[in-house]
Design a protein around this motif. Structure first.
Motif, mmCIF file in Angstrom:
data_model
loop_
_atom_site.group_PDB
_atom_site.id
_atom_site.type_symbol
_atom_site.label_atom_id
_atom_site.label_comp_id
_atom_site.label_asym_id
_atom_site.label_seq_id
_atom_site.Cartn_x
_atom_site.Cartn_y
_atom_site.Cartn_z
ATOM 1 N N PHE A 34 -92.341 -48.058 -52.097
ATOM 2 C CA PHE A 34 -91.549 -46.891 -51.688
ATOM 3 C C PHE A 34 -91.413 -45.833 -52.776
ATOM 4 N N ASN A 36 -92.027 -42.676 -54.865
ATOM 5 C CA ASN A 36 -92.727 -41.399 -54.799
ATOM 6 C C ASN A 36 -92.939 -40.950 -56.244
ATOM 7 N N ASN A 61 -86.437 -44.212 -54.443
ATOM 8 C CA ASN A 61 -85.986 -44.742 -53.145
ATOM 9 C C ASN A 61 -85.408 -46.154 -53.300
ATOM 10 N N LEU A 64 -83.636 -48.310 -50.537
ATOM 11 C CA LEU A 64 -84.346 -49.093 -49.536
ATOM 12 C C LEU A 64 -84.518 -50.551 -49.946
ATOM 13 N N THR A 71 -85.136 -51.858 -45.833
ATOM 14 C CA THR A 71 -86.422 -52.277 -46.392
ATOM 15 C C THR A 71 -87.465 -52.369 -45.302
ATOM 16 N N GLY A 74 -88.536 -48.999 -43.928
ATOM 17 C CA GLY A 74 -89.486 -48.366 -44.833
ATOM 18 C C GLY A 74 -90.859 -49.011 -44.770
ATOM 19 N N LEU A 96 -93.921 -39.201 -44.766
ATOM 20 C CA LEU A 96 -93.454 -40.477 -45.301
ATOM 21 C C LEU A 96 -92.383 -40.261 -46.366
ATOM 22 N N LEU A 100 -88.617 -41.843 -45.813
ATOM 23 C CA LEU A 100 -88.030 -42.829 -46.726
ATOM 24 C C LEU A 100 -86.731 -42.312 -47.324
ATOM 25 N N THR A 101 -86.695 -41.038 -47.685
ATOM 26 C CA THR A 101 -85.474 -40.456 -48.250
ATOM 27 C C THR A 101 -84.354 -40.416 -47.224
#
Length: 222
Positions: A34, A36, A61, A64, A71, A74, A96, A100-101
């Motif tokens: 996850f 970035n 992230n 998550l 989890t 994500g 994506l 995720l954010t």
């Protein structure tokens, strides 16, 4: 000793890279699921693979990894992209990253719904929910939509199967939110029952988009 990573990149799409020594060495670059980040790679033309040299985290992230339900949401997003990757790398990367954010927004199910619908748009199979893509007939306001398996798209019930159907109320929600950006769409109110119905539709739609089983859907944690 080493970790093999799958990276979604803007320029090269999905690529694999090896992080040598990351299982033991504290000095090896870390790239958790996850994350970035800007990643620095070395390409070995002889072995035809990338080596991870360094990572500059943009967003970890971390939220998550502290909640099992987040989890798996994500992981579902990542798995769907990995199994349907079609080359629109920049759009997939942006979607994506946003998804995720936004999972920490408190409305994770709406985030999940919107992720699937917006991903279908990237794949080019998301319709306007006003006219049937098969017969071009305009839908009635009270019409229940079916699904055209060959087009991977909703359609009128006469042109497609009712194995996956979309009720009129859910269609109004999907149509409205398709005109909003990702964050704005989460502010459109949905009852608990409506959220559950539309999430069920979105997850079934995702399975059809992937054209293969999704491990995260089999977990029962979505």
């Amino acid at each position: 000793m080493n970790r093999r990573l799958t990276l979604l990149t803007v320029d090269f799409g999905l690529i694999e890279a090896i992080s040598y020594g990351s299982a033991k060495s504290m000095r090896a670059p870390k790239a958790n699921v996850f994350t970035n980040a800007t990643v620095y790679l070395y390409y070995n033309p002889v072995r035809d693979h990338y080596t991870l040299k360094d990572v500059a985290v943009i967003e970890s992230n971390e939220h998550l990894r502290s909640d099992i339900t987040l989890t798996y949401r994500g992981l579902f997003m990542a798995e769907l992209i990995m199994k349907t990757h079609g080359g629109e790398s920049a759009l997939e990367y942006e979607l994506l990253g946003q998804g995720l954010t936004l999972l920490k927004s408190g409305v994770a199910d709406r985030v999940l719904i919107q992720f699937v619908l917006r991903f279908a748009q990237i794949l080019g199979v998301h319709t306007d929910y006003e006219t049937c893509p098969v017969c071009s007939r305009r839908y009635r306001d009270d019409e229940m939509l079916g699904f055209a398996a060959d087009l991977l798209s909703p359609c009128c019930s006469e042109c497609g199967s009712t194995d996956l159907f979309l009720p009129p109320g859910a269609r109004r929600y999907v149509k409205l939110t398709s005109t909003l950006d990702y964050l704005e769409s989460l502010n459109v109110p949905l009852s608990g029952a409506a959220t559950a119905r539309i999430k069920g539709y979105a997850l079934s739609y995702a399975r059809l988009l992937a054209q293969m089983p999704l491990k995260t859907l089999q977990s029962g944690l979505l």
